[in-house]
Design an enzyme around this catalytic site. Structure first.
Site, PDB file in Angstrom:
ATOM      1  N   ASP A  41       8.469  11.212  -6.457  1.00 20.96           N
ATOM      2  CA  ASP A  41       9.239  10.181  -5.770  1.00 20.96           C
ATOM      3  C   ASP A  41      10.086   9.357  -6.735  1.00 20.96           C
ATOM      4  O   ASP A  41      11.196   8.939  -6.398  1.00 20.96           O
ATOM      5  CB  ASP A  41       8.297   9.256  -4.998  1.00 20.96           C
ATOM      6  CG  ASP A  41       7.739   9.908  -3.747  1.00 20.96           C
ATOM      7  OD1 ASP A  41       8.268  10.957  -3.337  1.00 20.96           O
ATOM      8  OD2 ASP A  41       6.772   9.370  -3.178  1.00 20.96           O
ATOM      9  N   ASP A 141       1.738 -14.224  -6.217  1.00 25.68           N
ATOM     10  CA  ASP A 141       2.255 -13.497  -7.375  1.00 25.68           C
ATOM     11  C   ASP A 141       3.684 -13.027  -7.112  1.00 25.68           C
ATOM     12  O   ASP A 141       4.444 -12.790  -8.053  1.00 25.68           O
ATOM     13  CB  ASP A 141       1.381 -12.282  -7.692  1.00 25.68           C
ATOM     14  CG  ASP A 141       0.112 -12.651  -8.444  1.00 25.68           C
ATOM     15  OD1 ASP A 141      -0.035 -13.837  -8.805  1.00 25.68           O
ATOM     16  OD2 ASP A 141      -0.728 -11.765  -8.651  1.00 25.68           O
ATOM     17  N   TYR A 154       5.179   0.576  -3.079  1.00 35.57           N
ATOM     18  CA  TYR A 154       4.622  -0.709  -3.517  1.00 35.57           C
ATOM     19  C   TYR A 154       4.129  -1.525  -2.323  1.00 35.57           C
ATOM     20  O   TYR A 154       3.084  -2.182  -2.376  1.00 35.57           O
ATOM     21  CB  TYR A 154       5.709  -1.461  -4.278  1.00 35.57           C
ATOM     22  CG  TYR A 154       5.261  -2.682  -5.057  1.00 35.57           C
ATOM     23  CD1 TYR A 154       3.914  -3.045  -5.167  1.00 35.57           C
ATOM     24  CD2 TYR A 154       6.204  -3.460  -5.725  1.00 35.57           C
ATOM     25  CE1 TYR A 154       3.528  -4.159  -5.892  1.00 35.57           C
ATOM     26  CE2 TYR A 154       5.827  -4.580  -6.453  1.00 35.57           C
ATOM     27  CZ  TYR A 154       4.494  -4.922  -6.525  1.00 35.57           C
ATOM     28  OH  TYR A 154       4.115  -6.034  -7.241  1.00 35.57           O
ATOM     29  N   ASN A 155       4.870  -1.457  -1.226  1.00 34.09           N
ATOM     30  CA  ASN A 155       4.499  -2.199  -0.020  1.00 34.09           C
ATOM     31  C   ASN A 155       3.096  -1.834   0.463  1.00 34.09           C
ATOM     32  O   ASN A 155       2.305  -2.715   0.810  1.00 34.09           O
ATOM     33  CB  ASN A 155       5.527  -1.918   1.079  1.00 34.09           C
ATOM     34  CG  ASN A 155       5.138  -2.498   2.405  1.00 34.09           C
ATOM     35  OD1 ASN A 155       5.143  -3.701   2.613  1.00 34.09           O
ATOM     36  ND2 ASN A 155       4.792  -1.624   3.352  1.00 34.09           N
ATOM     37  N   SER A 157       0.670  -0.551  -1.328  1.00 32.87           N
ATOM     38  CA  SER A 157      -0.299  -1.021  -2.325  1.00 32.87           C
ATOM     39  C   SER A 157      -0.578  -2.512  -2.174  1.00 32.87           C
ATOM     40  O   SER A 157      -1.671  -2.977  -2.502  1.00 32.87           O
ATOM     41  CB  SER A 157       0.222  -0.743  -3.738  1.00 32.87           C
ATOM     42  OG  SER A 157       0.365   0.644  -3.954  1.00 32.87           O
TER      43      SER A 157
END
Length: 252
Positions: A41, A141, A154-155, A157
């Site tokens: 990816d 964060d 990432y979303n 995770s």
């Protein structure tokens, strides 16, 4: 059909690149009708960013691990396979970031735009959607806005939702939120304009990233879908992003 091949730096991808170009040739990008990305990816995102101006459909073949954006690898009958592939048109996000010096930076994100704290101090962010303040102060964060294509990266995770392709939605997902403690994000229309303000940015510096393009010391980030840009991914029938998004929701 004129296929331009691009391989990641991994040995397996390089070996497959050599086999495929020996079999099918390697035209210049200017002469190509299709692009085949060999890797995972990460390489697919690299190819999509680098070849966006050529407006060519991209067919990925997995030479990595998960390869959510990729098809299975097979060398035989590749032109026929590409001709039979289903199209998945995507619109990326456009990020406009303003820094503490007053300069503005624009970048395109296929997966997500994210804001992250730069130091040990938590970020304090204000969240505005379509001109209406939704959160006066998010202590976290960071935060991200993900496309459907990026919702499993990432979303996911960060415990964000998986979005089916074509659902007309974006995922606004906090990263390690502290206050409000129970806020887990929101699903927004892909017609939304999201503005993220970094509060107390001298003491709590924040960086913004559109995929891999980073801008540091931002004060404000505005994000919209880039309707003027269409990226066309190609998938084997029954192996589309929508099918995989459904499976990811079951697996997760």
């Amino acid at each position: 059909m004129h296929i331009y091949f691009s391989a990641s730096d991994h040995d397996e991808a390089k070996q497959r690149f050599a086999a495929l170009t020996a079999r099918y040739g390697q035209p210049s990008l200017d002469a190509a009708t299709h692009i085949v990305a060999l890797g995972g990816d990460g390489h697919m995102l690299h190819v999509l960013h680098d070849t966006m101006a050529y407006d060519l459909p991209v067919f990925g073949m997995n030479c990595g691990h998960i390869g959510f954006l990729m098809n299975d690898y097979a060398e035989k009958d590749l032109p026929d396979r590409i001709a039979a592939a289903e199209m998945a048109p995507l619109h990326p996000l456009r990020m406009t970031a303003t820094t503490t010096s007053g300069t503005t930076h624009e970048a395109i994100a296929i997966n997500e735009v994210s804001l992250l704290r730069q130091t040990h101090n938590a970020a304090h962010l204000a969240v505005t959607v379509n001109g209406k303040k939704q959160l006066d102060q998010l202590v976290c964060d960071g935060i991200l806005l993900a496309t459907a294509a990026g919702s499993t990266a990432y979303n996911l995770s960060a415990h964000g939702p998986v979005i089916p392709l074509g659902g007309g939605l974006l995922a606004l997902t906090p990263i390690s939120p502290f206050r409000p403690r129970r806020w887990r994000g929101a699903l927004l229309s892909d017609r939304s304009t999201v503005t993220l303000d970094a509060l107390d940015n001298d003491f709590r510096p924040v960086s913004a990233s559109a995929d891999s393009a980073e801008v540091r010391h931002v004060t404000k980030v505005e994000i919209q879908q880039a309707d003027d840009i269409t990226i066309t991914l190609l998938y084997d029938p029954g192996f589309s992003l929508s099918d995989r998004a459904t499976r990811e929701q079951v697996l997760s």
